[in-house]
Each structure stands twice: as structure tokens, then as C-alpha cells.
Design an enzyme around this catalytic site. Sequence first.
Site, PDB file in Angstrom:
ATOM      1  N   GLY A   4       0.450  -0.827   0.109  1.00  0.00           N
ATOM      2  CA  GLY A   4       0.033  -0.382   0.285  1.00  0.00           C
ATOM      3  C   GLY A   4       0.808   1.036  -0.114  1.00  0.00           C
ATOM      4  O   GLY A   4       0.637   2.791   0.531  1.00  0.00           O
TER       5      GLY A   4
ATOM      6  N   ASP B 290       2.555  -1.616  -4.317  1.00  0.00           N
ATOM      7  CA  ASP B 290       1.205  -1.742  -4.953  1.00  0.00           C
ATOM      8  C   ASP B 290       0.576  -2.252  -5.587  1.00  0.00           C
ATOM      9  O   ASP B 290       1.536  -2.312  -6.401  1.00  0.00           O
ATOM     10  CB  ASP B 290       1.201   0.476  -4.536  1.00  0.00           C
ATOM     11  CG  ASP B 290       0.012   0.321  -3.784  1.00  0.00           C
ATOM     12  OD1 ASP B 290      -0.174   1.608  -2.863  1.00  0.00           O
ATOM     13  OD2 ASP B 290      -1.017   0.275  -4.231  1.00  0.00           O
ATOM     14  N   ILE B 291      -0.477  -2.162  -5.634  1.00  0.00           N
ATOM     15  CA  ILE B 291      -1.449  -2.356  -6.868  1.00  0.00           C
ATOM     16  C   ILE B 291      -1.613  -2.094  -8.040  1.00  0.00           C
ATOM     17  O   ILE B 291      -1.625  -2.575  -9.024  1.00  0.00           O
ATOM     18  CB  ILE B 291      -2.557  -3.124  -6.341  1.00  0.00           C
ATOM     19  CG1 ILE B 291      -3.870  -3.944  -7.065  1.00  0.00           C
ATOM     20  CG2 ILE B 291      -3.640  -2.006  -5.651  1.00  0.00           C
ATOM     21  CD1 ILE B 291      -4.937  -5.108  -6.451  1.00  0.00           C
ATOM     22  N   ARG B 292      -1.237  -1.045  -7.370  1.00  0.00           N
ATOM     23  CA  ARG B 292      -1.433   0.233  -9.153  1.00  0.00           C
ATOM     24  C   ARG B 292       0.502   0.764  -8.937  1.00  0.00           C
ATOM     25  O   ARG B 292       0.440   0.938  -7.835  1.00  0.00           O
ATOM     26  CB  ARG B 292      -2.172   1.414  -8.646  1.00  0.00           C
ATOM     27  CG  ARG B 292      -3.446   0.491  -9.455  1.00  0.00           C
ATOM     28  CD  ARG B 292      -4.779   2.197  -9.704  1.00  0.00           C
ATOM     29  NE  ARG B 292      -4.988   1.132  -8.253  1.00  0.00           N
ATOM     30  CZ  ARG B 292      -6.189   1.309  -8.169  1.00  0.00           C
ATOM     31  NH1 ARG B 292      -6.660   0.319  -8.495  1.00  0.00           N
ATOM     32  NH2 ARG B 292      -6.635   1.179  -6.562  1.00  0.00           N
TER      33      ARG B 292
ATOM     34  N   TYR C  52     -14.436  -2.728   8.672  1.00  0.00           N
ATOM     35  CA  TYR C  52     -13.739  -2.194   8.986  1.00  0.00           C
ATOM     36  C   TYR C  52     -12.941  -2.318  10.287  1.00  0.00           C
ATOM     37  O   TYR C  52     -11.695  -3.095  10.010  1.00  0.00           O
ATOM     38  CB  TYR C  52     -13.264  -0.741   7.795  1.00  0.00           C
ATOM     39  CG  TYR C  52     -11.624  -0.323   8.656  1.00  0.00           C
ATOM     40  CD1 TYR C  52     -10.516  -0.640   7.723  1.00  0.00           C
ATOM     41  CD2 TYR C  52     -11.532   0.785   9.540  1.00  0.00           C
ATOM     42  CE1 TYR C  52      -9.564   0.277   7.566  1.00  0.00           C
ATOM     43  CE2 TYR C  52     -10.471   1.350   9.680  1.00  0.00           C
ATOM     44  CZ  TYR C  52      -9.782   1.102   9.128  1.00  0.00           C
ATOM     45  OH  TYR C  52      -8.283   1.998   9.135  1.00  0.00           O
TER      46      TYR C  52
ATOM     47  N   LYS D  68     -10.594  -5.392  11.647  1.00  0.00           N
ATOM     48  CA  LYS D  68      -8.601  -4.830  12.566  1.00  0.00           C
ATOM     49  C   LYS D  68      -8.837  -5.430  13.827  1.00  0.00           C
ATOM     50  O   LYS D  68      -7.653  -5.558  14.598  1.00  0.00           O
ATOM     51  CB  LYS D  68      -9.040  -3.282  12.496  1.00  0.00           C
ATOM     52  CG  LYS D  68      -8.870  -2.373  11.592  1.00  0.00           C
ATOM     53  CD  LYS D  68      -7.784  -3.050  10.999  1.00  0.00           C
ATOM     54  CE  LYS D  68      -6.873  -2.080   9.573  1.00  0.00           C
ATOM     55  NZ  LYS D  68      -5.699  -2.341   8.721  1.00  0.00           N
TER      56      LYS D  68
ATOM     57  N   ILE E 123      -5.513  10.925  10.276  1.00  0.00           N
ATOM     58  CA  ILE E 123      -4.397  11.092  10.035  1.00  0.00           C
ATOM     59  C   ILE E 123      -4.396  11.811   8.997  1.00  0.00           C
ATOM     60  O   ILE E 123      -5.219  11.685   7.904  1.00  0.00           O
ATOM     61  CB  ILE E 123      -3.563   9.952   9.357  1.00  0.00           C
ATOM     62  CG1 ILE E 123      -3.720   9.082  10.338  1.00  0.00           C
ATOM     63  CG2 ILE E 123      -1.759  10.634   9.451  1.00  0.00           C
ATOM     64  CD1 ILE E 123      -2.495   8.747  11.724  1.00  0.00           C
TER      65      ILE E 123
HETATM   66  N1  SER Z   1      -8.589   7.306   9.435  1.00  0.00           N
HETATM   67  C1  SER Z   1      -9.278   5.412   9.196  1.00  0.00           C
HETATM   68  C2  SER Z   1     -10.835   5.888   8.409  1.00  0.00           C
HETATM   69  O1  SER Z   1     -11.539   6.573   9.036  1.00  0.00           O
HETATM   70  C3  SER Z   1      -9.323   5.014  10.603  1.00  0.00           C
HETATM   71  O2  SER Z   1      -8.383   3.928  10.698  1.00  0.00           O
HETATM   72  O3  SER Z   1     -11.703   4.268   7.978  1.00  0.00           O
END
Ligand code: SER
Length: 318
Positions: free
Chosen positions: A10, A36-38, A141, A145, A171
Site C-alpha cells: 500500500g 502497491d496494486i497500482r 473495517y 482490525k 491522519i
Molecule cells: N482514518 C480511518 C478511517 O476513517 C480510521 O482508521 O477509516
Amino acid sequence: MNQTRILITGANGQIGSVLTQELRQRVGANQVIATDIRDPEQKTEGPFERLDALDSERLEQLIRQYEITTIYHLAAILSAKGEQNPRQAWQINMESLFNVLEAARSHQLQLFFPSSIAVFGDNTPRRETPQDTIMQPTTVYGISKVAGEQWCQYYHKKYGVDVRSVRYPGIIGYQSMPGGGTTDYAVDIYHKAVLGEPFDCFLSAETRLPMLYMDDAIRATIELMEAPAEQITVRTSYNLAGMSFSPGEVAAEIQRYIPNFTIRYAPDFRQKIADSWPNSIEDSRARADWNWNPEYDLATMTSDMLENLRLKYEVENA
Ligand code: SER
């Protein structure tokens, strides 16, 4: 001495692209294999290989070819995108993790696995969410995790794999764009502000979420990976905090620099996801075990974001 040779999955992504650059600065461009895949949009110095993280044979081949010692496994489908095709998100996130865990086991590699605040859910204490608490996520998701964290700990306990992980909050960085997440608005808002455009926010004004500036996120990741193994007491994933804010608060901060910036609120399905996540995170374990300490708050991040995005758009328009 065994030289560090890193493979990143990634590597074109929001975190991957910045982490690749930083690691190349530290250990040398040729020691870091971006995958990465691309293909990447812009060529960077250092090796790039196309890799679908579901393809364990190709992963194995690259590990041998480059004599890899460390993997940062950043390929994943994020929270909002995952809801569009839950089975596929589960398959991609879990199968790719098994591939790197198995590779780490058979080649004795060090492994980084990014977890997320998405492991928490509606019944988790929302303020100063502790390291050990209820984890009943609402998104596929988040489920991937939570399961991923448990598998990491399992591989550590059972096979001695040196796998390390943090639960990233949202982030924010000027260097790259996020994709498919619930916290993506907090990057987009700065771009719109610098371009002089109004911003349509998919979360409500008061939705407070934990966030972290990219510089801090990269530093945390590398500091965790470089810490002596005996200091790592958490093998699921460390809580990690930087700051917490709502769309209303970040808009007000931006308006200190760009007074005519405007924001409109049109919450969509992502509101529910955000409402199930913590407002703030308690990260004393990371602080105690490997001296984690964030540098940026909303004010210092905003000034840095605006300055760097202005430069970026000036260069593009020059
Ligand atoms: N930034 C991520 C999301 O919004 C959270 O791990 O999916």
C-alpha cells in the site's frame, strides 16, 4: 550485520507514500521496496514493484529477491469504502494480513500492522478511551482490525513473530490524500480552504474525533518499530493519541487565517460510523513503553498544513 531491507504494501496510499519517503531518508532509497496494486502517479527514487497483497506467491518472490527483513503492511480497505462491499473488504484486509503474517513467520521478519480507532464501537467509553476496553465495532473495517490485532498477538505468542501495531486515529497531512475513510474530511477541508472554495462536510459540526498529524504518525510508527523488543508489552495494538477536534473547531481554526472560508454540513452514512468512534484516546501505554509523545495540536497543525498546501498549489500553478 543484517542490514534492514524494508517492503511496504500500500505504498501509494495516504500513509504509505509518506512513510516510504521517510524510511528511504533513514536507511537509503534502495533499501526500501515500495509496492502497491497500482503504479505510482509520480516516480520516486528507489525500487517500486507491483504487488497485489492477496498474491502470496508474488510476495514470497519479492521477499527473496530483495532479502527483506521488515514489512510495513499498509494495504487495506478503510471504514467508509468497506461498507460498500463488506465481504470484499473482509477478504482483502484479512487475507493480505495472513499473507504477511505467514511471510514474517517463515522468514523471521519484523512486521508493522496498522490498526485503527475503528476497533471501538457504540458501547466503548467515548472519552479518553482506554487501551483495554470493549471492542464491538460497527464497520467491517473495524471488525477486520479487531480480528487482525488478535491474529498479530497470536503469531507473536505462538511463533515469536515480532509484530507491532498502533491504532491510528484520523491522519492529516498535506503530502497525500486519504481514500475511503470516515476521517478524510479533515484533509479535504484544508485543500478547499487554500483553493478559496467552500467545503461541504459529510459529518456534523460537533462530531469530535481523535486525529494525528502526519509527521507525528510517521514518527510514532518508526519509533515503535525501532524500540527494543523487551519494551513492547502490547502485541495487539497500542492506543495512540495526538489531538481531538470537530469539523466546527477545525473550520474556526482555518478561519483565523482565511476569514472568508465557509463550511456547510451535510452528514451522510459516515456520520453513523463517526458517532460509534471515540472522541478522544488515552495512550499512556505507548508513552510508557516507547516514549510516545505527539508534537502537533490543532493550532500548530493548521498553520503547517496551510503553509505547505499554499506552497504546493503555487508550485502546481506556476
Ligand atoms: N482514518 C480511518 C478511517 O476513517 C480510521 O482508521 O477509516
